[in-house]
Design an enzyme around this catalytic site. Sequence first.
Site, short mmCIF file in Angstrom:
data_model
loop_
_atom_site.label_atom_id
_atom_site.label_comp_id
_atom_site.label_asym_id
_atom_site.label_seq_id
_atom_site.Cartn_x
_atom_site.Cartn_y
_atom_site.Cartn_z
CG ASN A 1 -0.51 -0.27 2.51
OD1 ASN A 1 0.47 -0.98 2.68
ND2 ASN A 1 -1.14 0.31 3.50
CD GLU B 1 -1.52 4.63 4.53
OE1 GLU B 1 -1.06 5.46 5.35
OE2 GLU B 1 -2.24 3.67 4.88
CD GLU C 1 -5.26 -6.09 -1.06
OE1 GLU C 1 -4.75 -4.95 -1.00
OE2 GLU C 1 -5.95 -6.56 -0.15
N1 THU Z 1 -5.27 -1.59 2.59
C1 THU Z 1 -4.74 -2.39 1.63
O1 THU Z 1 -3.62 -2.18 1.16
N2 THU Z 1 -5.47 -3.46 1.24
C2 THU Z 1 -6.71 -3.76 1.69
O2 THU Z 1 -7.36 -4.67 1.17
C3 THU Z 1 -7.27 -3.03 2.83
C4 THU Z 1 -6.57 -1.78 3.17
C5 THU Z 1 -4.51 -0.41 3.00
C6 THU Z 1 -5.10 0.89 2.53
C7 THU Z 1 -4.56 1.85 3.56
O3 THU Z 1 -3.26 2.29 3.13
C8 THU Z 1 -4.40 1.01 4.81
O4 THU Z 1 -4.44 -0.33 4.39
C9 THU Z 1 -5.50 1.25 5.84
O5 THU Z 1 -6.76 1.13 5.29
#
Ligand code: THU
Length: 161
Positions: A62, A64, A75
């Site tokens: 992820n 941000e 994903e």
């Molecule tokens: N997040 C993911 O990377 N995948 C998911 O399926 C759920 C959430 C990340 C998004 C964000 O950066 C952090 O987790 C908190 O929601």
Amino acid sequence: MNDHHISTKFTVFDNQSELSSIENELLNKAIQARDSAYAPYSSFNVGAAVILDNDQVFLGNNQENAAYPSGICAERVAIWSAMSAIPHGKIKQIFISARSEKTKVNRPVAPCGACRQAIAEYETRQKENIEIFFAGETGKIVKAYSIKDLLPWMFDNSMLS
Ligand code: THU
């Protein structure tokens, strides 16, 4: 009037050692990717590993952003990285691992709705199921056999015609 019932299939593994050696290796790759996530706002680190039918593996984590909605999940980074590199590749499996810097994540972390929709797009296109494995930092691991197991009644391109 008719009542209907949809059942979904998934397997729960007690821990990583119950996975096959290749699946274990792929979950380890998701863990590695997770540990270099850029998640300064949520402190929730997610990693994903996608394996294609040619056995190439693509990773994502992820990313941000100070403008929160501009961030993206692990994903979709992994899936889009794979699909942009190998446009006609078929996704066999995706492995997901999550951990938090704030608390112990000791249960499986399922993909969010938007990521399920992204997986659905490629499963529909390739006409072959995508297996989805998801885990926390510790605890059980879930294997779903198709995106339909996580997203029953999904929207797909058949509804556009
Ligand atoms: N997040 C993911 O990377 N995948 C998911 O399926 C759920 C959430 C990340 C998004 C964000 O950066 C952090 O987790 C908190 O929601």
